[in-house]
Design a protein around this motif. Structure first.
Motif, PDB file in Angstrom:
ATOM      1  N   THR A 271       0.834  -1.202   0.000  1.00 23.02           N
ATOM      2  CA  THR A 271       0.000   0.000   0.000  1.00 23.02           C
ATOM      3  C   THR A 271       0.868   1.251   0.000  1.00 23.02           C
ATOM      4  OG1 THR A 271      -1.737  -1.193   1.170  1.00 23.02           O
ATOM      5  CG2 THR A 271      -1.839   1.206   1.235  1.00 23.02           C
ATOM      6  N   TRP A 272       1.924   1.231   0.791  1.00 23.48           N
ATOM      7  CA  TRP A 272       2.867   2.356   0.850  1.00 23.48           C
ATOM      8  C   TRP A 272       3.518   2.562  -0.511  1.00 23.48           C
ATOM      9  CZ3 TRP A 272       7.819   2.177   4.374  1.00 23.48           C
ATOM     10  CH2 TRP A 272       8.470   3.419   4.373  1.00 23.48           C
ATOM     11  N   HIS A 273       3.932   1.458  -1.137  1.00 15.38           N
ATOM     12  CA  HIS A 273       4.565   1.539  -2.452  1.00 15.38           C
ATOM     13  C   HIS A 273       3.602   2.142  -3.484  1.00 15.38           C
ATOM     14  CE1 HIS A 273       7.309   0.520  -5.667  1.00 15.38           C
ATOM     15  NE2 HIS A 273       6.295  -0.027  -6.310  1.00 15.38           N
ATOM     16  N   LEU A 274       2.356   1.696  -3.477  1.00 15.76           N
ATOM     17  CA  LEU A 274       1.372   2.252  -4.411  1.00 15.76           C
ATOM     18  C   LEU A 274       1.146   3.734  -4.162  1.00 15.76           C
ATOM     19  CD1 LEU A 274      -1.231  -0.648  -4.534  1.00 15.76           C
ATOM     20  CD2 LEU A 274       0.311   0.076  -6.365  1.00 15.76           C
ATOM     21  N   ALA A 275       1.138   4.119  -2.890  1.00 16.09           N
ATOM     22  CA  ALA A 275       0.991   5.536  -2.575  1.00 16.09           C
ATOM     23  C   ALA A 275       2.175   6.320  -3.122  1.00 16.09           C
ATOM     24  CB  ALA A 275       0.872   5.728  -1.064  1.00 16.09           C
ATOM     25  N   CYS A 276       3.373   5.764  -3.022  1.00 18.51           N
ATOM     26  CA  CYS A 276       4.559   6.435  -3.564  1.00 18.51           C
ATOM     27  C   CYS A 276       4.430   6.620  -5.076  1.00 18.51           C
ATOM     28  CB  CYS A 276       5.830   5.648  -3.231  1.00 18.51           C
ATOM     29  SG  CYS A 276       6.295   5.708  -1.501  1.00 18.51           S
TER      30      CYS A 276
ATOM     31  N   ILE B 220       0.965   9.269   0.682  1.00 17.28           N
ATOM     32  CA  ILE B 220       2.240   8.629   1.011  1.00 17.28           C
ATOM     33  C   ILE B 220       2.471   8.669   2.519  1.00 17.28           C
ATOM     34  CG2 ILE B 220       4.756   8.800   0.782  1.00 17.28           C
ATOM     35  CD1 ILE B 220       4.206   9.900  -2.101  1.00 17.28           C
ATOM     36  N   ALA B 221       2.252   9.835   3.125  1.00 19.98           N
ATOM     37  CA  ALA B 221       2.465   9.975   4.571  1.00 19.98           C
ATOM     38  C   ALA B 221       1.533   9.051   5.357  1.00 19.98           C
ATOM     39  CB  ALA B 221       2.260  11.423   4.989  1.00 19.98           C
ATOM     40  N   ALA B 222       0.273   8.975   4.954  1.00 16.75           N
ATOM     41  CA  ALA B 222      -0.684   8.113   5.652  1.00 16.75           C
ATOM     42  C   ALA B 222      -0.303   6.636   5.494  1.00 16.75           C
ATOM     43  CB  ALA B 222      -2.089   8.353   5.124  1.00 16.75           C
TER      44      ALA B 222
ATOM     45  N   ASP C  31       0.865   3.953   8.465  1.00 13.97           N
ATOM     46  CA  ASP C  31       0.213   2.652   8.651  1.00 13.97           C
ATOM     47  C   ASP C  31       1.184   1.483   8.488  1.00 13.97           C
ATOM     48  OD1 ASP C  31      -2.231   3.821   9.110  1.00 13.97           O
ATOM     49  OD2 ASP C  31      -2.983   3.495   7.064  1.00 13.97           O
ATOM     50  N   ALA C  32       2.177   1.636   7.629  1.00 19.82           N
ATOM     51  CA  ALA C  32       3.074   0.530   7.309  1.00 19.82           C
ATOM     52  C   ALA C  32       4.172   0.313   8.347  1.00 19.82           C
ATOM     53  CB  ALA C  32       3.717   0.755   5.938  1.00 19.82           C
TER      54      ALA C  32
ATOM     55  N   ASP D  42      13.720  10.008   4.810  1.00 19.27           N
ATOM     56  CA  ASP D  42      13.511   9.698   3.400  1.00 19.27           C
ATOM     57  C   ASP D  42      13.327   8.200   3.168  1.00 19.27           C
ATOM     58  OD1 ASP D  42      16.114   9.037   4.009  1.00 19.27           O
ATOM     59  OD2 ASP D  42      16.955   9.791   2.131  1.00 19.27           O
ATOM     60  N   ALA D  43      12.773   7.508   4.164  1.00 16.33           N
ATOM     61  CA  ALA D  43      12.566   6.061   4.055  1.00 16.33           C
ATOM     62  C   ALA D  43      11.642   5.753   2.882  1.00 16.33           C
ATOM     63  CB  ALA D  43      11.970   5.505   5.347  1.00 16.33           C
TER      64      ALA D  43
END
Length: 89
Positions: free
Chosen positions: A27-32, A40-42, A46-47, A80-81
């Motif tokens: 999900t984080w990757h898709l947000a990126c 991305i922040a949300a 969550d991740a 910058d993770a």
């Protein structure tokens, strides 16, 4: 010499933690990929907890060294993770 097989309960916990961490990382990757900073922040917020839990469980189970644990945690905590900074699962 053979390696000892993990405790079945520990193996189930690792599998469950890995599944949650991978889903949240995806999900984080898709947000990126979307480029939407709020999304991305949300997604990152969550991740991170399930990824941290998995890394801690890997250390407790003897699957990674304390040095690998420290490196993975430091990478996740940097400003910058990126989704892949949690290491290989």
């Amino acid at each position: 010499m053979t390696t000892p097989s993990p405790d079945p309960q520990a193996a189930l916990r690792l599998r469950d933690l890995a599944a949650l961490a991978i889903a949240r990382q995806a999900t984080w990757h898709l947000a990126c990929l979307s480029g939407d900073e709020e999304r991305i922040a949300a997604a990152r917020t969550d991740a991170l907890p399930p990824i941290r839990d998995l890394i801690d469980a890997q250390l407790a189970g003897g699957f990674i060294t304390p040095e690998q644990h420290a490196a993975r945690m430091a990478a996740l905590e940097s400003d910058d993770a990126r989704p892949q900074d949690g290491g290989d699962w």
